[in-house]
Design an enzyme around this catalytic site. Sequence first.
Site, PDB file in Angstrom:
ATOM      1  CB  THR A  19      -0.601   0.305   1.753  1.00 39.37           C
ATOM      2  OG1 THR A  19       0.239   0.111   2.359  1.00 39.37           O
ATOM      3  CG2 THR A  19      -1.939  -0.923   1.333  1.00 39.37           C
ATOM      4  N   GLY A  20       0.551   2.503  -0.350  1.00 39.73           N
ATOM      5  CA  GLY A  20       0.960   3.982   0.027  1.00 39.73           C
ATOM      6  C   GLY A  20       2.023   4.525  -0.481  1.00 39.73           C
ATOM      7  CG  LEU A  21       4.198   6.873   0.954  1.00 38.77           C
ATOM      8  CD1 LEU A  21       5.369   8.214   2.212  1.00 38.77           C
ATOM      9  CD2 LEU A  21       4.425   7.630  -0.488  1.00 38.77           C
ATOM     10  NE  ARG A  41      -0.568  -5.256  10.033  1.00 33.35           N
ATOM     11  CZ  ARG A  41      -0.826  -4.227  10.716  1.00 33.35           C
ATOM     12  NH1 ARG A  41      -1.573  -4.826  12.128  1.00 33.35           N
ATOM     13  NH2 ARG A  41      -1.436  -3.635  10.020  1.00 33.35           N
ATOM     14  CG  PHE A  98      -3.518   5.724  16.089  1.00 33.17           C
ATOM     15  CD1 PHE A  98      -3.467   6.432  17.592  1.00 33.17           C
ATOM     16  CD2 PHE A  98      -2.935   4.473  16.116  1.00 33.17           C
ATOM     17  CE1 PHE A  98      -3.237   5.540  18.875  1.00 33.17           C
ATOM     18  CE2 PHE A  98      -2.950   3.811  17.367  1.00 33.17           C
ATOM     19  CZ  PHE A  98      -3.502   4.884  18.959  1.00 33.17           C
ATOM     20  CE1 TYR A 148       6.377  11.652  13.922  1.00 36.50           C
ATOM     21  CE2 TYR A 148       5.394  12.794  12.597  1.00 36.50           C
ATOM     22  CZ  TYR A 148       5.960  11.674  13.116  1.00 36.50           C
ATOM     23  OH  TYR A 148       4.529  10.201  12.911  1.00 36.50           O
ATOM     24  N   GLY A 190       8.326  14.043   4.225  1.00 32.85           N
ATOM     25  CA  GLY A 190       7.065  15.478   5.323  1.00 32.85           C
ATOM     26  C   GLY A 190       5.314  14.488   4.664  1.00 32.85           C
TER      27      GLY A 190
HETATM   28  C1  HXC Z   1      -6.378   5.306  20.384  1.00 35.80           C
HETATM   29  C2  HXC Z   1      -6.086   3.331  19.527  1.00 35.80           C
HETATM   30  C3  HXC Z   1      -6.536   4.147  18.045  1.00 35.80           C
HETATM   31  C4  HXC Z   1      -6.648   5.349  17.874  1.00 35.80           C
HETATM   32  C5  HXC Z   1      -5.840   2.172  18.015  1.00 35.80           C
HETATM   33  N1  HXC Z   1      -5.506   1.925  19.083  1.00 35.80           N
HETATM   34  N2  HXC Z   1      -6.593   2.328  17.369  1.00 35.80           N
HETATM   35  N3  HXC Z   1      -5.883   3.955  20.663  1.00 35.80           N
HETATM   36  N4  HXC Z   1      -6.551   5.750  18.790  1.00 35.80           N
HETATM   37  N5  HXC Z   1      -7.404   5.638  16.743  1.00 35.80           N
HETATM   38  C6  HXC Z   1      -5.480   1.084  19.879  1.00 35.80           C
HETATM   39  C7  HXC Z   1      -6.599  -0.174  20.042  1.00 35.80           C
HETATM   40  O1  HXC Z   1      -7.166   0.725  21.010  1.00 35.80           O
HETATM   41  C8  HXC Z   1      -5.276  -1.317  21.134  1.00 35.80           C
HETATM   42  O2  HXC Z   1      -5.198  -1.007  22.942  1.00 35.80           O
HETATM   43  C9  HXC Z   1      -3.722  -0.345  20.335  1.00 35.80           C
HETATM   44  O3  HXC Z   1      -4.521   0.352  20.311  1.00 35.80           O
HETATM   45  C10 HXC Z   1      -4.065  -1.854  18.935  1.00 35.80           C
HETATM   46  O4  HXC Z   1      -4.539  -1.447  18.430  1.00 35.80           O
HETATM   47  P1  HXC Z   1      -4.725  -2.916  17.177  1.00 35.80           P
HETATM   48  O5  HXC Z   1      -6.416  -2.334  16.798  1.00 35.80           O
HETATM   49  O6  HXC Z   1      -5.565  -3.641  18.145  1.00 35.80           O
HETATM   50  O7  HXC Z   1      -4.029  -2.772  16.897  1.00 35.80           O
HETATM   51  P2  HXC Z   1      -3.274  -3.548  15.256  1.00 35.80           P
HETATM   52  O8  HXC Z   1      -4.316  -4.500  14.507  1.00 35.80           O
HETATM   53  O9  HXC Z   1      -1.221  -4.023  15.555  1.00 35.80           O
HETATM   54  O10 HXC Z   1      -3.078  -2.130  14.566  1.00 35.80           O
HETATM   55  C11 HXC Z   1      -1.934  -1.856  14.631  1.00 35.80           C
HETATM   56  C12 HXC Z   1      -2.215  -0.058  14.560  1.00 35.80           C
HETATM   57  C13 HXC Z   1      -3.867   0.026  13.387  1.00 35.80           C
HETATM   58  C14 HXC Z   1      -0.978   1.246  14.232  1.00 35.80           C
HETATM   59  C15 HXC Z   1      -3.394   0.470  15.733  1.00 35.80           C
HETATM   60  O11 HXC Z   1      -3.960   1.546  12.810  1.00 35.80           O
HETATM   61  C16 HXC Z   1      -2.589  -0.312  12.086  1.00 35.80           C
HETATM   62  O12 HXC Z   1      -2.791  -1.054  11.573  1.00 35.80           O
HETATM   63  N6  HXC Z   1      -1.773   0.784  10.416  1.00 35.80           N
HETATM   64  C17 HXC Z   1      -1.232   0.262   9.988  1.00 35.80           C
HETATM   65  C18 HXC Z   1      -1.261   1.436   8.812  1.00 35.80           C
HETATM   66  C19 HXC Z   1      -0.411   2.851   9.155  1.00 35.80           C
HETATM   67  O13 HXC Z   1      -1.023   2.851  10.915  1.00 35.80           O
HETATM   68  N7  HXC Z   1      -0.244   4.082   8.570  1.00 35.80           N
HETATM   69  C20 HXC Z   1       0.262   5.219   8.942  1.00 35.80           C
HETATM   70  C21 HXC Z   1       1.455   5.344   8.675  1.00 35.80           C
HETATM   71  S1  HXC Z   1       1.688   7.227   8.292  1.00 35.80           S
HETATM   72  P3  HXC Z   1      -5.896  -1.752  23.260  1.00 35.80           P
HETATM   73  O14 HXC Z   1      -5.319  -1.510  24.743  1.00 35.80           O
HETATM   74  O15 HXC Z   1      -7.620  -1.134  23.266  1.00 35.80           O
HETATM   75  O16 HXC Z   1      -5.854  -3.190  23.263  1.00 35.80           O
HETATM   76  C22 HXC Z   1       3.569   7.496   9.679  1.00 35.80           C
HETATM   77  C23 HXC Z   1       3.451   8.720   9.221  1.00 35.80           C
HETATM   78  C24 HXC Z   1       2.830   9.877   8.671  1.00 35.80           C
HETATM   79  O17 HXC Z   1       3.797   6.870   9.965  1.00 35.80           O
HETATM   80  C25 HXC Z   1       4.121  10.803   9.091  1.00 35.80           C
HETATM   81  C26 HXC Z   1       2.695  12.045   8.798  1.00 35.80           C
HETATM   82  C27 HXC Z   1       1.966  12.371   7.480  1.00 35.80           C
HETATM   83  P1  NAP Z   2       0.545   3.420   4.634  1.00 36.68           P
HETATM   84  O1  NAP Z   2      -0.302   3.260   2.998  1.00 36.68           O
HETATM   85  O2  NAP Z   2      -0.284   2.517   5.127  1.00 36.68           O
HETATM   86  O3  NAP Z   2       1.483   1.511   4.901  1.00 36.68           O
HETATM   87  C1  NAP Z   2       2.091   0.897   6.207  1.00 36.68           C
HETATM   88  C2  NAP Z   2       2.156   0.125   5.430  1.00 36.68           C
HETATM   89  O4  NAP Z   2       2.649  -0.813   6.728  1.00 36.68           O
HETATM   90  C3  NAP Z   2       0.334  -0.916   5.663  1.00 36.68           C
HETATM   91  O5  NAP Z   2       1.342  -1.493   3.777  1.00 36.68           O
HETATM   92  C4  NAP Z   2       1.007  -2.075   6.479  1.00 36.68           C
HETATM   93  O6  NAP Z   2       0.642  -3.286   5.719  1.00 36.68           O
HETATM   94  C5  NAP Z   2       1.966  -1.963   6.685  1.00 36.68           C
HETATM   95  N1  NAP Z   2       2.286  -2.715   7.869  1.00 36.68           N
HETATM   96  C6  NAP Z   2       2.054  -1.811   9.145  1.00 36.68           C
HETATM   97  N2  NAP Z   2       1.601  -2.810  10.538  1.00 36.68           N
HETATM   98  C7  NAP Z   2       2.524  -4.080  10.213  1.00 36.68           C
HETATM   99  C8  NAP Z   2       3.275  -5.034  10.172  1.00 36.68           C
HETATM  100  N3  NAP Z   2       3.116  -5.054  12.290  1.00 36.68           N
HETATM  101  N4  NAP Z   2       3.851  -6.344   9.776  1.00 36.68           N
HETATM  102  C9  NAP Z   2       4.183  -5.571   8.295  1.00 36.68           C
HETATM  103  N5  NAP Z   2       3.817  -4.540   8.089  1.00 36.68           N
HETATM  104  C10 NAP Z   2       2.801  -3.941   8.461  1.00 36.68           C
HETATM  105  O7  NAP Z   2       1.302   4.407   4.807  1.00 36.68           O
HETATM  106  P2  NAP Z   2       2.229   5.063   4.176  1.00 36.68           P
HETATM  107  O8  NAP Z   2       1.450   6.457   4.466  1.00 36.68           O
HETATM  108  O9  NAP Z   2       2.431   4.207   3.151  1.00 36.68           O
HETATM  109  O10 NAP Z   2       3.226   5.118   4.363  1.00 36.68           O
HETATM  110  C11 NAP Z   2       4.541   4.373   3.992  1.00 36.68           C
HETATM  111  C12 NAP Z   2       5.844   4.684   5.342  1.00 36.68           C
HETATM  112  O11 NAP Z   2       5.734   6.276   5.034  1.00 36.68           O
HETATM  113  C13 NAP Z   2       5.729   3.942   6.827  1.00 36.68           C
HETATM  114  O12 NAP Z   2       7.072   4.341   7.473  1.00 36.68           O
HETATM  115  C14 NAP Z   2       4.976   5.848   7.687  1.00 36.68           C
HETATM  116  O13 NAP Z   2       5.981   6.033   9.121  1.00 36.68           O
HETATM  117  C15 NAP Z   2       5.927   6.875   6.356  1.00 36.68           C
HETATM  118  N6  NAP Z   2       5.798   8.104   6.487  1.00 36.68           N
HETATM  119  C16 NAP Z   2       4.159   8.778   6.027  1.00 36.68           C
HETATM  120  C17 NAP Z   2       4.334   9.314   5.364  1.00 36.68           C
HETATM  121  C18 NAP Z   2       3.002  10.254   4.326  1.00 36.68           C
HETATM  122  O14 NAP Z   2       2.227  11.645   4.845  1.00 36.68           O
HETATM  123  N7  NAP Z   2       2.271   9.096   3.935  1.00 36.68           N
HETATM  124  C19 NAP Z   2       4.901  11.177   6.052  1.00 36.68           C
HETATM  125  C20 NAP Z   2       6.288  10.536   6.953  1.00 36.68           C
HETATM  126  C21 NAP Z   2       6.779   9.005   6.754  1.00 36.68           C
HETATM  127  P3  NAP Z   2      -0.317  -4.028   6.984  1.00 36.68           P
HETATM  128  O15 NAP Z   2      -1.554  -3.306   7.646  1.00 36.68           O
HETATM  129  O16 NAP Z   2      -0.909  -4.984   5.717  1.00 36.68           O
HETATM  130  O17 NAP Z   2       0.925  -5.034   7.350  1.00 36.68           O
END
Ligand code: HXC
Ligand code: NAP
Length: 283
Positions: A19-21, A41, A98, A148, A190
């Site tokens: 997905t994404g980047l 995953r 998040f 950050y 960014g």
């Molecule tokens: C508060 C939250 C929450 C929310 C989850 N939790 N979302 N708490 N606010 N919005 C809590 C849950 O209640 C749980 O705690 C714990 O976090 C774990 O959540 P799960 O859903 O069981 O975990 P998991 O399935 O492992 O999911 C991981 C995740 C989810 C991080 C919470 O969002 C995910 O899968 N993310 C993957 C993709 C992603 O985040 N992409 C963005 C990357 S962007 P409890 O105590 O209830 O069990 C980035 C940089 C961006 O990184 C930079 C700026 C632009």
């Molecule tokens: P994204 O599409 O949500 O990508 C995150 C990926 O990580 C997903 O494909 C997800 O796949 C995978 N992932 C999450 N948990 C995992 C786990 N436990 N094991 C294996 N894979 C896992 O978001 P994105 O915006 O493209 O982000 C990509 C990277 O860029 C990240 O490192 C993010 O911090 C960085 N970044 C993004 C931005 C932005 O503006 N988009 C800015 C700064 C930095 P599954 O859920 O299927 O596992």
Amino acid sequence: MFSTGLLKNRIILITGGATGLGRSMAFKFGSLGASIGIMSRNEQRLSGTVEDLRKAGINATFHVADVRKPEEIHTAVDALENELGQFNTLINNAAGNFISPMEYLSPNAVDSILGIVLHGTFYCTLDLGKRWIERKSGGTVLNIVTTYATTGSAYVAPSAAAKGGVLALTRSLAAEWAKYGIRHVAIAPGAFPTEGAWTRLAPTKDLSDRMLDRIPFKRFGTHDELTDLATFLISDGASFVNGEAVTIDGGESIANAAQFGFLSNLREQDWNTIRELTRKPRG
Ligand code: HXC
Ligand code: NAP
């Protein structure tokens, strides 16, 4: 911008590459001749992206693994290497994040983000690094951090702490593993809209607009801009770049860190008044 076949000798593992980047990097590197293995995953998203990559003529495959589980990583890398050949490049891109006030977080929420971002990056680097050291093959690691990672940020404390840790890992191993021919680089992006990031960090139009307003160009980054930088950094053209994190944010961090950045909101008539007020009084 790059010559065809620039990455033809590369076999690249991209975590979170469905997905994404990560997906965009898979297409860019693949279009320049690299073979691509992706790992995360969700099997459905992985297989869909691999199907699309293959349709584009790219040699690609996937394996399900949670980067928080070292044994799953090891099994996945074995299986992917059987199919593609031995990896020589690792992109630590998988992340979890998040926005939330710290006081609303449970310990499990903190663990979840530290586990994916910090431990996941350690485990993948350790798994491939050991293989590369044993094989005396060298390798290249690109870690995707954030702007950050160096400053910290309110409302994403676990992500900031984890990305800061990944940056420290990048710099530490750049020094420690150069002797094995293993090069480490990082990108600090960014704002680059992706579904994964926006649903968790900018879930309303208002929040997204406020993110946009911080960027001096008044636009978000494009995936091509990011993947071009990633291509250069992993390529042999950057073979003496080691331990460096390159920021790509349209000037957002600099503009918002600087004391007088807020003056960009002033209008022409405000500046006319200010000019009169600030000129040295005559006579
Ligand atoms: C508060 C939250 C929450 C929310 C989850 N939790 N979302 N708490 N606010 N919005 C809590 C849950 O209640 C749980 O705690 C714990 O976090 C774990 O959540 P799960 O859903 O069981 O975990 P998991 O399935 O492992 O999911 C991981 C995740 C989810 C991080 C919470 O969002 C995910 O899968 N993310 C993957 C993709 C992603 O985040 N992409 C963005 C990357 S962007 P409890 O105590 O209830 O069990 C980035 C940089 C961006 O990184 C930079 C700026 C632009
Ligand atoms: P994204 O599409 O949500 O990508 C995150 C990926 O990580 C997903 O494909 C997800 O796949 C995978 N992932 C999450 N948990 C995992 C786990 N436990 N094991 C294996 N894979 C896992 O978001 P994105 O915006 O493209 O982000 C990509 C990277 O860029 C990240 O490192 C993010 O911090 C960085 N970044 C993004 C931005 C932005 O503006 N988009 C800015 C700064 C930095 P599954 O859920 O299927 O596992």
